[in-house]
Design a protein around this motif. Structure first.
Motif, PDB file in Angstrom:
ATOM      1  N   LEU A 126       0.816  -1.207   0.000  1.00 16.84           N
ATOM      2  CA  LEU A 126       0.000   0.000   0.000  1.00 16.84           C
ATOM      3  C   LEU A 126       0.855   1.266   0.000  1.00 16.84           C
ATOM      4  N   ASN A 127       2.071   1.128  -0.516  1.00 16.05           N
ATOM      5  CA  ASN A 127       2.911   2.291  -0.788  1.00 16.05           C
ATOM      6  C   ASN A 127       2.393   2.936  -2.064  1.00 16.05           C
ATOM      7  N   PRO A 128       1.930   4.181  -2.010  1.00 18.81           N
ATOM      8  CA  PRO A 128       1.336   4.789  -3.206  1.00 18.81           C
ATOM      9  C   PRO A 128       2.307   4.953  -4.365  1.00 18.81           C
ATOM     10  N   CYS A 129       3.600   4.832  -4.087  1.00 22.13           N
ATOM     11  CA  CYS A 129       4.600   4.965  -5.145  1.00 22.13           C
ATOM     12  C   CYS A 129       4.967   3.629  -5.793  1.00 22.13           C
ATOM     13  N   ALA A 130       4.417   2.535  -5.290  1.00 22.69           N
ATOM     14  CA  ALA A 130       4.766   1.207  -5.816  1.00 22.69           C
ATOM     15  C   ALA A 130       4.275   1.057  -7.255  1.00 22.69           C
ATOM     16  N   GLY A 131       5.158   0.524  -8.101  1.00 24.27           N
ATOM     17  CA  GLY A 131       4.823   0.324  -9.509  1.00 24.27           C
ATOM     18  C   GLY A 131       4.522  -1.125  -9.827  1.00 24.27           C
ATOM     19  N   ASP A 132       4.350  -1.397 -11.123  1.00 26.25           N
ATOM     20  CA  ASP A 132       3.966  -2.729 -11.574  1.00 26.25           C
ATOM     21  C   ASP A 132       4.956  -3.807 -11.150  1.00 26.25           C
ATOM     22  N   GLU A 133       6.237  -3.503 -11.230  1.00 23.83           N
ATOM     23  CA  GLU A 133       7.242  -4.522 -10.927  1.00 23.83           C
ATOM     24  C   GLU A 133       7.158  -4.964  -9.477  1.00 23.83           C
ATOM     25  N   LEU A 134       6.888  -4.029  -8.580  1.00 17.41           N
ATOM     26  CA  LEU A 134       6.770  -4.386  -7.171  1.00 17.41           C
ATOM     27  C   LEU A 134       5.499  -5.217  -6.932  1.00 17.41           C
ATOM     28  N   VAL A 135       4.426  -4.904  -7.640  1.00 18.30           N
ATOM     29  CA  VAL A 135       3.214  -5.715  -7.540  1.00 18.30           C
ATOM     30  C   VAL A 135       3.520  -7.146  -7.961  1.00 18.30           C
ATOM     31  N   ARG A 136       4.234  -7.311  -9.058  1.00 19.18           N
ATOM     32  CA  ARG A 136       4.597  -8.655  -9.529  1.00 19.18           C
ATOM     33  C   ARG A 136       5.461  -9.374  -8.496  1.00 19.18           C
ATOM     34  N   GLN A 137       6.381  -8.645  -7.884  1.00 17.92           N
ATOM     35  CA  GLN A 137       7.247  -9.243  -6.869  1.00 17.92           C
ATOM     36  C   GLN A 137       6.437  -9.698  -5.662  1.00 17.92           C
ATOM     37  N   TRP A 138       5.506  -8.853  -5.211  1.00 22.35           N
ATOM     38  CA  TRP A 138       4.670  -9.199  -4.055  1.00 22.35           C
ATOM     39  C   TRP A 138       3.826 -10.443  -4.367  1.00 22.35           C
ATOM     40  N   CYS A 139       3.297 -10.517  -5.570  1.00 19.21           N
ATOM     41  CA  CYS A 139       2.486 -11.671  -5.954  1.00 19.21           C
ATOM     42  C   CYS A 139       3.335 -12.941  -6.016  1.00 19.21           C
ATOM     43  N   ALA A 140       4.548 -12.817  -6.538  1.00 22.08           N
ATOM     44  CA  ALA A 140       5.438 -13.977  -6.606  1.00 22.08           C
ATOM     45  C   ALA A 140       5.784 -14.474  -5.204  1.00 22.08           C
ATOM     46  N   GLN A 141       6.014 -13.551  -4.287  1.00 23.43           N
ATOM     47  CA  GLN A 141       6.312 -13.937  -2.911  1.00 23.43           C
ATOM     48  C   GLN A 141       5.104 -14.600  -2.258  1.00 23.43           C
ATOM     49  N   ALA A 142       3.925 -14.050  -2.495  1.00 23.19           N
ATOM     50  CA  ALA A 142       2.709 -14.628  -1.912  1.00 23.19           C
ATOM     51  C   ALA A 142       2.506 -16.052  -2.393  1.00 23.19           C
ATOM     52  N   ASP A 143       2.757 -16.286  -3.676  1.00 23.51           N
ATOM     53  CA  ASP A 143       2.621 -17.632  -4.225  1.00 23.51           C
ATOM     54  C   ASP A 143       3.690 -18.561  -3.674  1.00 23.51           C
ATOM     55  N   ARG A 144       4.903 -18.079  -3.605  1.00 21.92           N
ATOM     56  CA  ARG A 144       6.017 -18.914  -3.128  1.00 21.92           C
ATOM     57  C   ARG A 144       5.818 -19.354  -1.684  1.00 21.92           C
ATOM     58  N   PHE A 145       5.394 -18.426  -0.829  1.00 19.62           N
ATOM     59  CA  PHE A 145       5.333 -18.719   0.607  1.00 19.62           C
ATOM     60  C   PHE A 145       3.947 -19.161   1.083  1.00 19.62           C
ATOM     61  N   GLY A 146       2.932 -19.042   0.233  1.00 17.61           N
ATOM     62  CA  GLY A 146       1.603 -19.489   0.628  1.00 17.61           C
ATOM     63  C   GLY A 146       0.847 -18.506   1.488  1.00 17.61           C
ATOM     64  N   PHE A 147       0.976 -17.200   1.188  1.00 15.52           N
ATOM     65  CA  PHE A 147       0.236 -16.191   1.931  1.00 15.52           C
ATOM     66  C   PHE A 147      -1.254 -16.244   1.580  1.00 15.52           C
ATOM     67  N   ALA A 148      -2.070 -15.706   2.466  1.00 12.52           N
ATOM     68  CA  ALA A 148      -3.520 -15.714   2.240  1.00 12.52           C
ATOM     69  C   ALA A 148      -3.900 -14.854   1.044  1.00 12.52           C
ATOM     70  N   SER A 149      -3.296 -13.674   0.962  1.00  9.79           N
ATOM     71  CA  SER A 149      -3.644 -12.769  -0.134  1.00  9.79           C
ATOM     72  C   SER A 149      -2.528 -11.757  -0.362  1.00  9.79           C
ATOM     73  N   VAL A 150      -2.658 -11.056  -1.477  1.00 10.48           N
ATOM     74  CA  VAL A 150      -1.876  -9.850  -1.726  1.00 10.48           C
ATOM     75  C   VAL A 150      -2.858  -8.690  -1.681  1.00 10.48           C
ATOM     76  N   CYS A 151      -2.571  -7.692  -0.861  1.00  9.13           N
ATOM     77  CA  CYS A 151      -3.462  -6.537  -0.706  1.00  9.13           C
ATOM     78  C   CYS A 151      -2.850  -5.332  -1.406  1.00  9.13           C
ATOM     79  N   VAL A 152      -3.536  -4.833  -2.435  1.00  8.96           N
ATOM     80  CA  VAL A 152      -3.035  -3.722  -3.240  1.00  8.96           C
ATOM     81  C   VAL A 152      -4.119  -2.650  -3.356  1.00  8.96           C
ATOM     82  N   TYR A 153      -3.720  -1.487  -3.866  1.00  6.76           N
ATOM     83  CA  TYR A 153      -4.697  -0.438  -4.145  1.00  6.76           C
ATOM     84  C   TYR A 153      -5.616  -0.870  -5.286  1.00  6.76           C
ATOM     85  N   PRO A 154      -6.819  -0.306  -5.369  1.00  3.54           N
ATOM     86  CA  PRO A 154      -7.758  -0.699  -6.429  1.00  3.54           C
ATOM     87  C   PRO A 154      -7.175  -0.608  -7.841  1.00  3.54           C
ATOM     88  N   SER A 155      -6.329   0.369  -8.090  1.00  7.71           N
ATOM     89  CA  SER A 155      -5.767   0.533  -9.436  1.00  7.71           C
ATOM     90  C   SER A 155      -4.802  -0.585  -9.812  1.00  7.71           C
TER      91      SER A 155
END
Length: 228
Positions: free
Chosen positions: A19-48
């Motif tokens: 929820l860093n307003p400056c986060a770009g697409d690459e960081l979103v992809r990284q967060w999603c990859a980490q969530a998948d790798r470690f088995g997190f419940a969800s990735v929480c991002v801004y609506p956009s």
């Protein structure tokens, strides 16, 4: 229900928040990859960023969650509903909604109820009510929580992080108020494994944090350098 936290795998408790307003697409992809790798419940991002996160997690276990009316909760009810339904249309399956705190302070119970109930009824997804616990006294917290439960939410959530971090006592209070009717999400300022365990022991069944990877490591162990 008592959770045995000895050797507990906390990954399924974590909403991996970006929820860093400056986060770009690459960081979103990284967060999603980490969530998948470690088995997190969800990735929480801004609506956009919901659409991109959904594309990254298509066919994978972690869900996509997003925030509505964030961080103040002071947008109109129609705006929140539109934002919620658009997010669901784009792939969000969990919505973290900030309550209108001014209405809570003024005890405008019908307005609070109608706003939350409309989103719960029309979105047909998991809804978490963000209570901003650091700004409410106990009576206000109990009032807001009970209205949110009656309106159909599945979680009571502590904080946005914009007005201080989660307090252990607030999690205990929410557990007491909820009486098992809904789950509890602790969020904001959770940065260590011991923080996570303490909050789970207090009653949290979800943890909102941008430090998801770090939380998996006991406090006296270094972070896995390959985690990012």
């Amino acid at each position: 229900m008592t959770i045995n936290t000895v050797d507990l795998n906390i990954a399924p408790f974590i909403d991996h928040s970006l929820l860093n307003p400056c986060a770009g697409d690459e960081l979103v992809r990284q967060w999603c990859a980490q969530a998948d790798r470690f088995g997190f419940a969800s990735v929480c991002v801004y609506p956009s960023r919901v659409l991109l996160a959904r594309e990254c997690l298509q066919g994978k276990t972690p869900k996509v969650s997003t925030v509505i009316g964030f961080p103040t909760g002071a947008t109109t009810s129609k705006t929140k509903l539109y934002e919620a339904l658009e997010a669901v249309e784009q792939g969000a399956s969990e919505l973290d909604i900030v309550l209108n705190l001014g209405w809570v302070k003024e005890q405008k119970t019908k307005l609070i109820y109608d706003e939350i109930a409309s989103i719960c009824d029309e979105s047909n997804v998991t809804v978490k009510a963000i209570l901003e616990t650091n700004l409410l006294n106990y009576d206000e917290l109990k009032l807001a929580s009970n209205i949110a439960i009656d309106a159909g939410v599945q979680f009571l959530k502590t904080c946005t992080g914009w007005n201080g971090g989660v307090q252990l006592e607030h999690v205990k209070q929410l557990k007491e108020i909820a009486k098992g009717q809904v789950a509890i999400k602790a969020s904001a300022g959770i940065r260590t494994h011991s923080d996570a365990i303490a909050l789970i022991e207090a009653g949290a069944t979800r943890l909102g944090t941008s430090y998801g990877v770090q939380l998996l490591q006991p406090d006296d162990e270094p972070e896995d350098p390959t985690s990012t």
